[in-house]
Design an enzyme around this catalytic site. Structure first.
Site, PDB file in Angstrom:
ATOM      1  N   LYS A   1      39.198  24.120  52.478  1.00 42.97           N
ATOM      2  CA  LYS A   1      38.950  23.566  51.158  1.00 42.97           C
ATOM      3  C   LYS A   1      39.600  22.192  51.023  1.00 42.97           C
ATOM      4  CE  LYS A   1      38.803  28.100  48.873  1.00 42.97           C
ATOM      5  NZ  LYS A   1      37.428  28.026  48.345  1.00 42.97           N
TER       6      LYS A   1
ATOM      7  N   ARG B   1      32.557  37.633  50.560  1.00 34.52           N
ATOM      8  CA  ARG B   1      31.401  38.525  50.725  1.00 34.52           C
ATOM      9  C   ARG B   1      31.531  39.391  51.979  1.00 34.52           C
ATOM     10  NH1 ARG B   1      27.632  33.316  50.755  1.00 34.52           N
ATOM     11  NH2 ARG B   1      29.410  32.720  49.461  1.00 34.52           N
TER      12      ARG B   1
END
Length: 496
Positions: A273, A347
């Site tokens: 990030k 996920r």
């Protein structure tokens, strides 16, 4: 903390609600007489506002034992809703809390309308008290002056005391459970690892007599939980698969599976990030916090339902052993996944969580996760994104959210979306088809693991935290979806 009674006893602080173009009546009129008409005169002179959520403060030296009266405007009575009641109570109670009052008497019947019966007003009062008085548990050095806060709320009403007391209890439970989730979300990643989250869940289980199972890394390897294990590869902290079981029926059927994403800190892995994007990633376990908050409320309220909570937990770090783009992993379901983006890690963990919940009898599934920045772009910071493979289940969740006062909005799953998540030369699925429709792609991916089980996905990336202080508390964790989940569990019919 909350006590319902019928006879007025002189307390230091009073709270009265005032509708627009209304006069004082009932218990408030009784107090006005004790004040020799002071309240009605202030109302007549326009010195007290009936504007919705506007709080007026009155000093009452002439009424022995009562030093201060707070009057909160409620707006038009015909337009007054349950959510309005919560806002008005929150605005007033937060001010009273800041004034360091420890006792409060509320004239409950002054908040009752056609849309808001007395029991609902009592629920709104208790829930709002807990939320508006919440304070972030920080790590600052404090002075030796003890904090003063609201300790006792006396609820004056002419309605059935048993019913009012029961509603006060439910509202307090909802508020406390939401605050518990907020506290978890606010905790720094070094103070809330997967092991810490598992310990918290175990304490919850001991308190409420849930069955508790904490799977360790070796057990996950034996079972083949390749999704959660892949995310954990770069971390020195061991992963945990946290399972809580509440059985409110004689038989283990019609089981509600609640699956919460428990990524305690997310660097993004090798798809790292940005500097601005990585700050705040301690809150990436917001879904787990919501599920644990809901389980706290379920433990208190003991509904006649069966609930299975599953929380796959780890942090997502970078090291020589971390998962890499182009890796292929094997999930618990047996489906293989090509890793195209290591920052699409939630996920992967949830895929194993959903499968494990099904293996343990979940009849319906609701997952809660701070899953995608895409949902924030699509829906902002006030609305949770929702996706489903089963509209009747979604409608029950939507109705629960509406009743709880939490906004959700459904996003689609199309056949073209399914083809995109299956577009891989190397595996059954890929974990990140691209930026377009990012929130939808993530939900569609999870749907491949729900398979035929009725399922709703709730993406709380935009709603799990807030950057603004409000009448419902300070900036930081919101505890979003706790009240929706509890309301859903209490109302679940099982008829889908």
């Amino acid at each position: 903390m909350f006590y319902a009674f019928k006879d007025f006893e002189k307390k230091e602080t009073l709270l009265i609600g005032l509708f627009k173009k209304s006069r004082l009546y009932g218990k408030a009129e009784e107090i006005d007489r004790l004040l020799n008409g002071q309240l009605s005169q202030l109302l007549k002179d326009g010195d007290v506002s009936s504007k919705k959520a506007k709080v007026s403060k009155i000093f009452t030296p002439s009424l022995q034992g009562v030093k201060r009266i707070y009057i909160v405007g409620l707006g038009r009575e015909a337009e007054f809703t349950f959510e309005d009641a919560k806002q008005c109570f929150a605005e007033a109670v937060q001010l009273i809390h800041k004034d360091r009052k420890q006792e409060l008497t509320v004239m409950l019947d002054s908040f009752v309308s056609e849309e808001v019966p007395a029991a609902d007003a009592a629920h709104a009062l208790a829930e709002s008290c807990m939320l508006s008085c919440y304070e972030v548990q920080d790590y600052k050095h404090r002075s030796n002056v003890p904090d003063q806060c609201l300790q006792s709320v006396y609820v004056l009403t002419d309605h059935d005391l048993k019913e009012i007391q029961a509603s006060l209890h439910v509202g307090q439970v909802y508020g406390n459970a939401t605050n518990s989730a907020r506290t978890l979300v606010n905790m720094p990643g070094n103070m809330l690892t997967a092991a810490d989250l598992a310990s918290y869940a175990a304490e919850l289980a001991a308190k409420y007599e849930f069955e508790c199972e904490i799977l360790e890394k070796a057990e996950m390897e034996e079972l083949g939980m390749g999704g959660l294990l892949a995310v954990n590869q770069g971390s020195e902290e061991p992963p945990k698969m946290i399972v809580l079981k509440y059985q409110g029926k004689e038989t283990w059927d019609d089981v509600i599976g609640l699956v919460g994403k428990g990524i305690t800190f997310d660097t993004g892995g090798y798809s790292i990030k940005t500097k601005s994007g990585i700050v705040g990633m301690k809150s990436d376990m917001g879904g787990a916090a919501s599920v644990l908050g809901a389980m706290e409320a379920i433990g208190e309220l003991r509904p006649e339902q069966n609930v299975l909570a599953v929380i796959p937990s780890t942090d997502n770090m970078i090291s020589g052993s971390a998962m890499k783009p182009d890796d292929v992993i094997v999930s618990l379901s047996g489906k293989t996944i090509e890793i195209l983006n290591t920052d699409a890690e939630g996920r992967l963990a949830l895929a194993d969580g959903l499968t494990y919940a099904k293996h343990h009898g979940a009849s319906v599934l609701i997952d809660v996760a701070t899953l995608t920045g895409g949902v924030v772009v699509a829906l902002g910071t006030e609305t949770t994104g929702a996706m489903t493979n089963h509209d009747p289940l979604y409608q029950q969740v939507r109705q629960a959210a509406e009743e709880a006062g939490e906004a959700i909005w459904q996003l689609p799953i199309t056949e073209k979306d399914k083809k995109r998540v299956k577009n891989s030369q190397m595996a059954d699925l890929n974990n990140s088809p691209g930026r377009e429709g990012h929130a939808i792609m993530a939900g569609t991916f999870l749907g491949e693991f729900a398979e035929q089980t009725p399922w709703v996905h709730l993406d709380i990336a935009g709603t799990a935290t807030t950057a603004q202080n409000s009448c419902f508390g300070p900036k930081g964790g919101t505890g979003v979806m706790v009240r929706t989940l509890v309301t859903f569990v209490e109302r679940f019919s099982g008829n889908l």
